[in-house]
Write a protein that holds these residues in place. Structure first.
Motif, PDB file in Angstrom:
ATOM      1  N   LEU A  40       0.827  -1.202   0.000  1.00 46.99           N
ATOM      2  CA  LEU A  40       0.000   0.000   0.000  1.00 46.99           C
ATOM      3  C   LEU A  40       0.863   1.254   0.000  1.00 46.99           C
ATOM      4  O   LEU A  40       0.634   2.195  -0.781  1.00 46.99           O
ATOM      5  CB  LEU A  40      -0.900  -0.012   1.243  1.00 46.99           C
ATOM      6  CG  LEU A  40      -1.716   1.251   1.517  1.00 46.99           C
ATOM      7  CD1 LEU A  40      -2.899   1.340   0.568  1.00 46.99           C
ATOM      8  CD2 LEU A  40      -2.192   1.268   2.966  1.00 46.99           C
ATOM      9  N   GLU A  41       1.869   1.274   0.860  1.00 49.26           N
ATOM     10  CA  GLU A  41       2.729   2.452   0.963  1.00 49.26           C
ATOM     11  C   GLU A  41       3.587   2.633  -0.296  1.00 49.26           C
ATOM     12  O   GLU A  41       3.847   3.761  -0.723  1.00 49.26           O
ATOM     13  CB  GLU A  41       3.612   2.342   2.204  1.00 49.26           C
ATOM     14  CG  GLU A  41       2.853   2.323   3.522  1.00 49.26           C
ATOM     15  CD  GLU A  41       2.135   3.628   3.831  1.00 49.26           C
ATOM     16  OE1 GLU A  41       1.321   4.104   2.994  1.00 49.26           O
ATOM     17  OE2 GLU A  41       2.392   4.192   4.901  1.00 49.26           O
ATOM     18  N   THR A  42       4.000   1.531  -0.894  1.00 50.00           N
ATOM     19  CA  THR A  42       4.770   1.624  -2.145  1.00 50.00           C
ATOM     20  C   THR A  42       3.923   2.251  -3.245  1.00 50.00           C
ATOM     21  O   THR A  42       4.388   3.116  -3.992  1.00 50.00           O
ATOM     22  CB  THR A  42       5.247   0.230  -2.587  1.00 50.00           C
ATOM     23  OG1 THR A  42       6.118  -0.314  -1.574  1.00 50.00           O
ATOM     24  CG2 THR A  42       6.001   0.297  -3.906  1.00 50.00           C
ATOM     25  N   SER A  43       2.669   1.827  -3.335  1.00 47.36           N
ATOM     26  CA  SER A  43       1.790   2.375  -4.375  1.00 47.36           C
ATOM     27  C   SER A  43       1.532   3.858  -4.147  1.00 47.36           C
ATOM     28  O   SER A  43       1.445   4.638  -5.103  1.00 47.36           O
ATOM     29  CB  SER A  43       0.468   1.599  -4.423  1.00 47.36           C
ATOM     30  OG  SER A  43      -0.258   1.752  -3.217  1.00 47.36           O
ATOM     31  N   ALA A  44       1.423   4.274  -2.882  1.00 46.92           N
ATOM     32  CA  ALA A  44       1.213   5.695  -2.591  1.00 46.92           C
ATOM     33  C   ALA A  44       2.463   6.500  -2.920  1.00 46.92           C
ATOM     34  O   ALA A  44       2.381   7.587  -3.507  1.00 46.92           O
ATOM     35  CB  ALA A  44       0.847   5.878  -1.120  1.00 46.92           C
ATOM     36  N   MET A  45       3.625   5.959  -2.554  1.00 43.54           N
ATOM     37  CA  MET A  45       4.875   6.689  -2.781  1.00 43.54           C
ATOM     38  C   MET A  45       5.157   6.867  -4.266  1.00 43.54           C
ATOM     39  O   MET A  45       5.715   7.881  -4.689  1.00 43.54           O
ATOM     40  CB  MET A  45       6.040   5.936  -2.113  1.00 43.54           C
ATOM     41  CG  MET A  45       7.293   6.748  -1.944  1.00 43.54           C
ATOM     42  SD  MET A  45       7.060   8.054  -0.704  1.00 43.54           S
ATOM     43  CE  MET A  45       8.700   8.813  -0.729  1.00 43.54           C
ATOM     44  N   THR A  46       4.769   5.885  -5.070  1.00 38.79           N
ATOM     45  CA  THR A  46       5.023   5.947  -6.514  1.00 38.79           C
ATOM     46  C   THR A  46       3.845   6.529  -7.289  1.00 38.79           C
ATOM     47  O   THR A  46       3.863   6.553  -8.518  1.00 38.79           O
ATOM     48  CB  THR A  46       5.344   4.544  -7.060  1.00 38.79           C
ATOM     49  OG1 THR A  46       4.257   3.655  -6.755  1.00 38.79           O
ATOM     50  CG2 THR A  46       6.629   4.000  -6.443  1.00 38.79           C
ATOM     51  N   HIS A  47       2.805   6.956  -6.559  1.00 38.66           N
ATOM     52  CA  HIS A  47       1.590   7.524  -7.165  1.00 38.66           C
ATOM     53  C   HIS A  47       0.934   6.552  -8.151  1.00 38.66           C
ATOM     54  O   HIS A  47       0.375   6.957  -9.159  1.00 38.66           O
ATOM     55  CB  HIS A  47       1.909   8.837  -7.881  1.00 38.66           C
ATOM     56  CG  HIS A  47       2.632   9.824  -7.025  1.00 38.66           C
ATOM     57  ND1 HIS A  47       2.039  10.457  -5.960  1.00 38.66           N
ATOM     58  CD2 HIS A  47       3.912  10.279  -7.063  1.00 38.66           C
ATOM     59  CE1 HIS A  47       2.917  11.272  -5.380  1.00 38.66           C
ATOM     60  NE2 HIS A  47       4.063  11.177  -6.020  1.00 38.66           N
TER      61      HIS A  47
END
Length: 282
Positions: free
Chosen positions: A174-181
């Motif tokens: 989840l956090e990876t997807s948010a960080m990479t938009h």
């Protein structure tokens, strides 16, 4: 008489939304015993009545106020905190996840999350958390470093079971997807009822709003931050992750997340993030 009047107003302010919810036609998920416990919680806090409140609090209960101060069960019962809710807000938003139920209450810029868990003896309050939204859109959003080692690739928590490992893996994704938009991937990591509140945002973020912001590469006050400590509690197909985060050049955050297992994978449905005004960890 003035004290009695103030107490009466406090009870009304804290329990109005609960009563509005109870007055609606009962949904299939509405458990009368949970509704009663939630209303009793509001009344015990408003009076205050530590003895009555003690019967409703889980052994792992924490109270997080709008300043990020964390108090555990014994501290709360020693001196019952005042609720940040004032005045009548809208009806509570409830979600039933089997052994876990979330209750969200909003009054202006104040947002409150109550997380209830079903124990053998009945429903017990696990988390009470306040978030005060900003008055204006954020100019900056605290975040992890550019490579996002923590929390995108690893976090400061060692899973004790395979279920915990799956939840932590879902959280990192989840956090990876948010960080990479990556809006599409973030979409896959969250439930349709997703809601987030942050001290660094000026509004509640539901799923459509959050997706729109990610597509525009705008964090809107909600971004991955390094996790330094956490407690993960699993209740069947629902889990509660309580964590403390520290970002560079920003105040620490106390965060409560709820994950639910759907179609064989864990998705996030709630994220409340409160900035710690005085610093310090829970």
């Amino acid at each position: 008489m003035k004290t009695l009047h103030r107490n009466a107003l406090a009870v009304a302010a804290l329990s109005t939304a609960i009563l509005l919810t109870a007055a609606r036609p009962a949904a299939a998920a509405d458990d009368p015993s949970l509704l009663a416990a939630d209303q009793n919680f509001a009344q015990a806090v408003a009076k205050p009545d530590a003895a009555a409140l003690g019967k409703l609090l889980d052994s792992d209960f924490v109270w997080i106020d709008a300043n990020g101060r964390v108090e555990k069960r014994a501290q709360v019962l020693g001196s019952v905190p005042k609720s940040g809710l004032s005045g009548a807000g809208g009806a509570d938003v409830r979600h039933d996840y089997g052994q876990v139920e979330t209750v969200e209450a909003n009054s202006g810029k104040m947002h409150v999350l109550r997380v209830w868990v079903k124990r053998p003896a009945g429903w017990r309050a696990l988390v009470y958390q306040e978030v005060q939204s900003l008055d204006a859109p954020p100019k900056t959003t605290p975040s992890a470093s550019q490579d996002c080692q923590n929390p995108c690739k690893s976090v400061g928590y060692t899973p004790k079971t395979e279920t915990e490992r799956a939840i932590i893996t879902a959280y990192e994704g989840l956090e990876t997807s948010a960080m990479t938009h990556n809006a599409a991937d973030w979409d896959a990591h969250t439930g349709e009822e997703f809601i987030a509140a942050s001290s660094y945002s000026d509004r509640l973020l539901d799923k459509p709003t959050r997706l729109g912001e990610l597509k525009r590469a705008n964090m809107a006050g909600l971004a991955p931050t390094p996790l330094v400590s956490a407690k993960l509690l699993v209740f069947g197909d629902a889990a509660v992750l309580r964590s403390h985060h520290v970002a560079n050049q920003a105040k620490p955050l106390e965060v409560t997340r709820v994950f639910v297992k759907r179609d064989g994978k864990w998705v996030e449905v709630v994220s409340y993030q409160t900035a710690v005004q005085g610093g310090g960890a829970s």
